[in-house]
Design an enzyme around this catalytic site. Sequence first.
Site, PDB file in Angstrom:
ATOM      1  CG  HIS A  74      -4.854   9.593   7.850  1.00 20.62           C
ATOM      2  ND1 HIS A  74      -4.816  10.530   8.399  1.00 20.62           N
ATOM      3  CD2 HIS A  74      -3.805   9.091   8.060  1.00 20.62           C
ATOM      4  CE1 HIS A  74      -3.684  10.866   8.928  1.00 20.62           C
ATOM      5  NE2 HIS A  74      -2.866   9.726   8.796  1.00 20.62           N
ATOM      6  CG  HIS A  75      -7.729  12.640  10.197  1.00 19.51           C
ATOM      7  ND1 HIS A  75      -6.595  12.885   9.466  1.00 19.51           N
ATOM      8  CD2 HIS A  75      -8.431  13.798  10.080  1.00 19.51           C
ATOM      9  CE1 HIS A  75      -6.815  14.127   8.943  1.00 19.51           C
ATOM     10  NE2 HIS A  75      -7.909  14.647   9.215  1.00 19.51           N
ATOM     11  CD  GLN A 148     -11.655  17.362   7.571  1.00 16.59           C
ATOM     12  OE1 GLN A 148     -10.676  17.101   8.067  1.00 16.59           O
ATOM     13  NE2 GLN A 148     -11.256  18.896   7.175  1.00 16.59           N
ATOM     14  CG  HIS A 150      -6.996  12.496   5.174  1.00 11.87           C
ATOM     15  ND1 HIS A 150      -5.855  12.572   6.062  1.00 11.87           N
ATOM     16  CD2 HIS A 150      -6.828  12.527   4.019  1.00 11.87           C
ATOM     17  CE1 HIS A 150      -4.846  12.520   5.104  1.00 11.87           C
ATOM     18  NE2 HIS A 150      -5.545  12.239   3.777  1.00 11.87           N
ATOM     19  CG  HIS A 219      -3.768  13.806  14.352  1.00 13.86           C
ATOM     20  ND1 HIS A 219      -4.235  12.679  13.937  1.00 13.86           N
ATOM     21  CD2 HIS A 219      -3.666  14.537  13.353  1.00 13.86           C
ATOM     22  CE1 HIS A 219      -3.998  12.601  12.673  1.00 13.86           C
ATOM     23  NE2 HIS A 219      -3.940  13.737  12.212  1.00 13.86           N
ATOM     24  CG  HIS A 221       0.196  12.651   9.127  1.00 14.00           C
ATOM     25  ND1 HIS A 221       0.107  13.553   8.152  1.00 14.00           N
ATOM     26  CD2 HIS A 221      -1.139  12.966   9.782  1.00 14.00           C
ATOM     27  CE1 HIS A 221      -0.678  14.174   7.847  1.00 14.00           C
ATOM     28  NE2 HIS A 221      -1.562  13.797   8.947  1.00 14.00           N
ATOM     29  CG  MET A 294      -1.637  17.295  10.304  1.00 12.53           C
ATOM     30  SD  MET A 294      -3.457  16.836  10.308  1.00 12.53           S
ATOM     31  CE  MET A 294      -3.611  17.634   8.701  1.00 12.53           C
TER      32      MET A 294
END
Length: 355
Positions: A74-75, A148, A150, A219, A221, A294
Amino acid sequence: MALFRGLLAFGIFLSLGFAIASADKDVLKRFPLLMPNVVPKRDDTYFCTPIRIDPTMDYYITGFQPNTTSALAHHMLVVGCTAPGLDEALWNCGGMAMSNAGFRTAPTCAEGTQIIYAWAMDAPALLLPEGVAFRVGRSSDIKYLVLQVHYASMEPFTDGATDDSGVFVYYKEKPQPRSAGVLLLGTGGRILPQSVEYMETACTIEEDKVIHPFAFRTHTHSLGRVVSGYKVTRRGQEDEWTLLGKKDPQLPQMFYPIATNTTLTRGDRVAARCTMVSDRDTVTLIGATGKDEMCNFYLLYHTEGETLQQKNCFSLGPPFYSWGGGDLRDIPDGDASSLPQGETAHEMGVQVHQM
């Protein structure tokens, strides 16, 4: 845990995609920062994996090449840390709600968090301007890089497939004249059912530095329609708003160039708005899952010497904070929440993914 080990041990040197061998410190080289063949066991998994930077040397990061697709991730974030969340090869870093059995849960960084790269929605590679770099290592607060990722859905991994999503980090050993930094603007808050909500934030630059914004990234969703960012300068009793950038966040979430040649100095304010459109029957909160939202505006800049100590500009968001309630004047409501014809994801034929 994977180490830079001076970086030279890997012997991978790239310039515009072609491998070359050289001892020249000005040669562009790359390092793989990738997930160690992970298998998410549930939706909305956040995995973190670190690399420790050789503490005896400085390195100058000049670009990032993503190694994934939106069908898998997703990111992704690359975060500079003084200390990582855990001294382990892999951990859960999205909170207890998204934990995976067998892995401990911790934040991305235990100390000194600095976001230096972000990716989503099949954005292309990012190369910084000539002479601009993120300095990491011996004389920097960034002693580790943490990736990181997601994973919004575990569906691609139900057949036992593993994943090595991540980025190739491009760097030089030769010192670069300009330091790169990221200022992240974002909000908390909520979006009411069947509504259009403005999620806004603003902060004052307090440090005696001249910074040169050169790129921005948005950014959200699935509810985000426009994300805009501004420089705000007080002129007597009026505010002058200079657009830094705005974009439909349903388009590839890459860093886009800032068209306006401007600088930010002490006393200037930065402000961002996310225009959210909800057709849901329930309240949507800011949060980590795909069903949450977000609101982020990333400002990429360069400066002489050290970057800003201020890394973030966050507000509580609606219903607790708005631009008007924050004493900003002459707010460009129409401009902040609209895009020129032909610049929306819908007009470009991009399918907006609804969670």
